[in-house]
Design an enzyme around this catalytic site. Structure first.
Site, PDB file in Angstrom:
ATOM      1  N   CYS A 151      21.787  35.912 -40.318  1.00 34.21           N
ATOM      2  CA  CYS A 151      20.502  35.276 -39.981  1.00 34.21           C
ATOM      3  C   CYS A 151      19.544  36.168 -39.170  1.00 34.21           C
ATOM      4  CB  CYS A 151      20.758  33.965 -39.255  1.00 34.21           C
ATOM      5  SG  CYS A 151      22.145  34.030 -38.115  1.00 34.21           S
ATOM      6  N   HIS A 234      16.276  31.954 -33.912  1.00 31.50           N
ATOM      7  CA  HIS A 234      16.657  33.194 -33.243  1.00 31.50           C
ATOM      8  C   HIS A 234      15.381  33.990 -32.946  1.00 31.50           C
ATOM      9  CE1 HIS A 234      20.646  32.113 -34.195  1.00 31.50           C
ATOM     10  NE2 HIS A 234      20.952  33.004 -35.098  1.00 31.50           N
TER      11      HIS A 234
HETATM   12  N1  LIG Z   1      24.849  28.801 -38.622  1.00 27.28           N
HETATM   13  C1  LIG Z   1      24.054  29.798 -39.006  1.00 27.28           C
HETATM   14  O1  LIG Z   1      22.940  29.992 -38.443  1.00 27.28           O
HETATM   15  C2  LIG Z   1      24.442  30.715 -40.126  1.00 27.28           C
HETATM   16  C3  LIG Z   1      23.478  31.616 -40.586  1.00 27.28           C
HETATM   17  C4  LIG Z   1      23.802  32.475 -41.647  1.00 27.28           C
HETATM   18  C5  LIG Z   1      25.060  32.414 -42.207  1.00 27.28           C
HETATM   19  N2  LIG Z   1      25.996  31.532 -41.726  1.00 27.28           N
HETATM   20  C6  LIG Z   1      27.306  31.489 -42.400  1.00 27.28           C
HETATM   21  O2  LIG Z   1      27.342  30.289 -43.178  1.00 27.28           O
HETATM   22  C7  LIG Z   1      28.666  29.764 -43.235  1.00 27.28           C
HETATM   23  C8  LIG Z   1      28.642  28.317 -42.696  1.00 27.28           C
HETATM   24  O3  LIG Z   1      28.214  28.356 -41.341  1.00 27.28           O
HETATM   25  P1  LIG Z   1      28.025  27.040 -40.465  1.00 27.28           P
HETATM   26  O4  LIG Z   1      27.338  27.508 -39.240  1.00 27.28           O
HETATM   27  O5  LIG Z   1      27.419  25.949 -41.269  1.00 27.28           O
HETATM   28  O6  LIG Z   1      29.562  26.648 -40.150  1.00 27.28           O
HETATM   29  P2  LIG Z   1      30.178  25.212 -39.753  1.00 27.28           P
HETATM   30  O7  LIG Z   1      29.133  24.406 -39.062  1.00 27.28           O
HETATM   31  O8  LIG Z   1      31.438  25.515 -39.049  1.00 27.28           O
HETATM   32  O9  LIG Z   1      30.497  24.509 -41.179  1.00 27.28           O
HETATM   33  C9  LIG Z   1      31.567  24.915 -41.997  1.00 27.28           C
HETATM   34  C10 LIG Z   1      31.668  24.001 -43.212  1.00 27.28           C
HETATM   35  O10 LIG Z   1      32.797  24.411 -43.996  1.00 27.28           O
HETATM   36  C11 LIG Z   1      33.734  23.338 -44.102  1.00 27.28           C
HETATM   37  N3  LIG Z   1      35.103  23.865 -44.054  1.00 27.28           N
HETATM   38  C12 LIG Z   1      35.736  24.398 -42.973  1.00 27.28           C
HETATM   39  N4  LIG Z   1      36.989  24.771 -43.314  1.00 27.28           N
HETATM   40  C13 LIG Z   1      37.155  24.441 -44.610  1.00 27.28           C
HETATM   41  C14 LIG Z   1      38.228  24.559 -45.536  1.00 27.28           C
HETATM   42  N5  LIG Z   1      39.400  25.113 -45.192  1.00 27.28           N
HETATM   43  N6  LIG Z   1      38.040  24.116 -46.808  1.00 27.28           N
HETATM   44  C15 LIG Z   1      36.864  23.571 -47.182  1.00 27.28           C
HETATM   45  N7  LIG Z   1      35.807  23.426 -46.364  1.00 27.28           N
HETATM   46  C16 LIG Z   1      35.944  23.868 -45.091  1.00 27.28           C
HETATM   47  C17 LIG Z   1      33.432  22.435 -42.929  1.00 27.28           C
HETATM   48  O11 LIG Z   1      33.879  21.119 -43.216  1.00 27.28           O
HETATM   49  P3  LIG Z   1      34.257  20.078 -42.027  1.00 27.28           P
HETATM   50  O12 LIG Z   1      32.946  19.628 -41.444  1.00 27.28           O
HETATM   51  O13 LIG Z   1      34.967  19.010 -42.754  1.00 27.28           O
HETATM   52  O14 LIG Z   1      35.107  20.850 -41.051  1.00 27.28           O
HETATM   53  C18 LIG Z   1      31.919  22.528 -42.872  1.00 27.28           C
HETATM   54  O15 LIG Z   1      31.342  21.710 -43.873  1.00 27.28           O
HETATM   55  C19 LIG Z   1      29.532  30.718 -42.405  1.00 27.28           C
HETATM   56  O16 LIG Z   1      30.144  31.650 -43.275  1.00 27.28           O
HETATM   57  C20 LIG Z   1      28.525  31.398 -41.487  1.00 27.28           C
HETATM   58  O17 LIG Z   1      28.959  32.652 -41.055  1.00 27.28           O
HETATM   59  C21 LIG Z   1      25.701  30.675 -40.714  1.00 27.28           C
END
Ligand SMILES: NC(=O)c1ccc[n+]([C@@H]2O[C@H](COP(=O)([O-])OP(=O)(O)OC[C@H]3O[C@@H](n4cnc5c(N)ncnc54)[C@H](OP(=O)(O)O)[C@@H]3O)[C@@H](O)[C@H]2O)c1
Length: 339
Positions: A151, A234
């Site tokens: 990001c 950010h």
């Molecule tokens: N947040 C940001 O600003 C941002 C920016 C760019 C990229 N990213 C990337 O985008 C991705 C998601 O980020 P996030 O911030 O949204 O993370 P998050 O809030 O932790 O969400 C993770 C998601 O994946 C699901 N999940 C977790 N473990 C799983 C499993 N074993 N099998 C299937 N589903 C599973 C979770 O489901 P539950 O809710 O049921 O646990 C949730 O829906 C990551 O790779 C991160 O590095 C994030």
């Protein structure tokens, strides 16, 4: 568009997944046909299981969608073509190559496949031609994977893309990153309330690698990344050295003239908005713009000892994540499916 393309969201209940669900609830080209989360939520209605953290109401259209298991056959039966991944990197590392091998078009936020040579880190405003790498992956005979950047890098690469013509020699960047960047539930409130944390694992290395790959440039990059107690957006401060002498008004002109990809539904008419206002930009503007959260804001422009400095704001979960991924899928549809 008649015959909308059916899409799935993996990781629909996380911070990024929620933005996907919101933006796809009423998309002109895509129809939300399937969504997944971790096993404990399978079989539940989206609204009853998600902890909604967006700063606006959940759209009605997604409330009754069933959270389903990750099942290739069921996704095929539901007519899914495009899969948006908001999975944690370790889960994505296994799931995304399998999806690709089964013919799905994967647009991912995870870092898992970003550094594979034949996988583009796409920001269509800056490097839409790198989409052609999907042919190296085997498209149209197979599926493919397209990633978006980390990001912080997305905001940085957007602001730098129109400045490449001046010859960027060094980039010094400090970030002030919101807690939503760590996902939900993310950091402990004990650690971040009334505090700043001057270390985000792997982030500085990602910025260096990704900005070079996206913009096809090779400057020296000096990065510090700091987590701050802000919900969304950010902020970044940047100093640049150029090969040639550049004035501030040339920088503003380059940002103002940067108007690519206007034909995509998720691209703002003015993708970079600069303001000379002395206190601009701030994270509280993270959801400004149309579409919300897709504009990169710049300000605090100055020149000192030949260096150019400025501030920028990127919405980490919209332009820096789900919105960027949706824009990538739109760029694919426009370039390869002629829609
Ligand atoms: N947040 C940001 O600003 C941002 C920016 C760019 C990229 N990213 C990337 O985008 C991705 C998601 O980020 P996030 O911030 O949204 O993370 P998050 O809030 O932790 O969400 C993770 C998601 O994946 C699901 N999940 C977790 N473990 C799983 C499993 N074993 N099998 C299937 N589903 C599973 C979770 O489901 P539950 O809710 O049921 O646990 C949730 O829906 C990551 O790779 C991160 O590095 C994030």
């Amino acid at each position: 568009m008649e015959n909308k393309i059916k899409v799935a969201v993996m990781g629909a209940t996380g911070a990024v997944g929620q933005v996907f669900m919101w933006m796809l609830s009423d998309h002109p080209w895509f129809e939300l046909a399937y969504c997944t989360a971790s096993a404990a939520r399978v079989g539940q209605k989206y609204a009853s299981t998600v902890h909604w953290v967006m700063p606006f109401e959940m759209p009605e259209a997604i409330k009754d969608i069933d959270v389903k298991e990750f099942n290739f056959d069921a996704m095929k039966e539901a007519g899914v073509k495009i899969v948006f991944s908001a999975l944690p990197a370790a889960v994505a590392m296994e799931a995304e190559p399998q999806l690709r091998a089964r013919g799905f078009y994967v647009f991912s936020n995870a870092a898992a496949m970003r550094y594979d040579q034949d996988v583009p880190i796409l920001i269509p405003d800056t490097n839409v031609e790198q989409l052609d790498l999907i042919r190296t992956q085997g498209y149209p005979q197979t599926g493919f994977c397209v990633t978006n950047a980390n990001c912080v890098t997305t905001g940085l690469a957007m602001a730098l893309a129109p400045l490449r013509k001046f010859g960027i020699k060094t980039i010094t960047i400090n970030s002030y990153q919101s807690v939503s960047g760590a996902g939900y539930p993310g950091l402990s409130s004990f650690d971040i309330t009334d505090n700043c944390i001057p270390f985000i694992k792997g982030e500085e290395e990602k910025i260096e690698k990704e900005v070079k790959k996206i913009l096809s440039i090779n400057p020296d990059v000096y990065a510090y990344t700091v987590r701050v107690p802000v919900m969304f957006g950010h902020l970044e401060t940047v100093w640049l050295d150029f090969e040639q002498d550049v004035e501030c008004d040339e920088i503003v002109k380059a940002w103002n003239e940067f108007k690519e990809c206007q034909d995509l539904p998720s691209t703002p008419k003015q993708p970079i908005v600069y303001s000379p206002e002395s206190t601009f930009p701030q994270p509280k503007y993270a959801f400004w713009g149309n579409p919300k959260g897709m504009v990169v804001y710049t300000g605090r422009l100055k020149k000192k000892n030949g260096k150019i400095g400025f501030c920028l704001l990127v919405n980490n979960i919209v332009k820096g994540a789900a919105g960027g991924s949706i824009q990538n899928a739109e760029a694919f549809v426009s370039r390869f499916l002629n829609r």
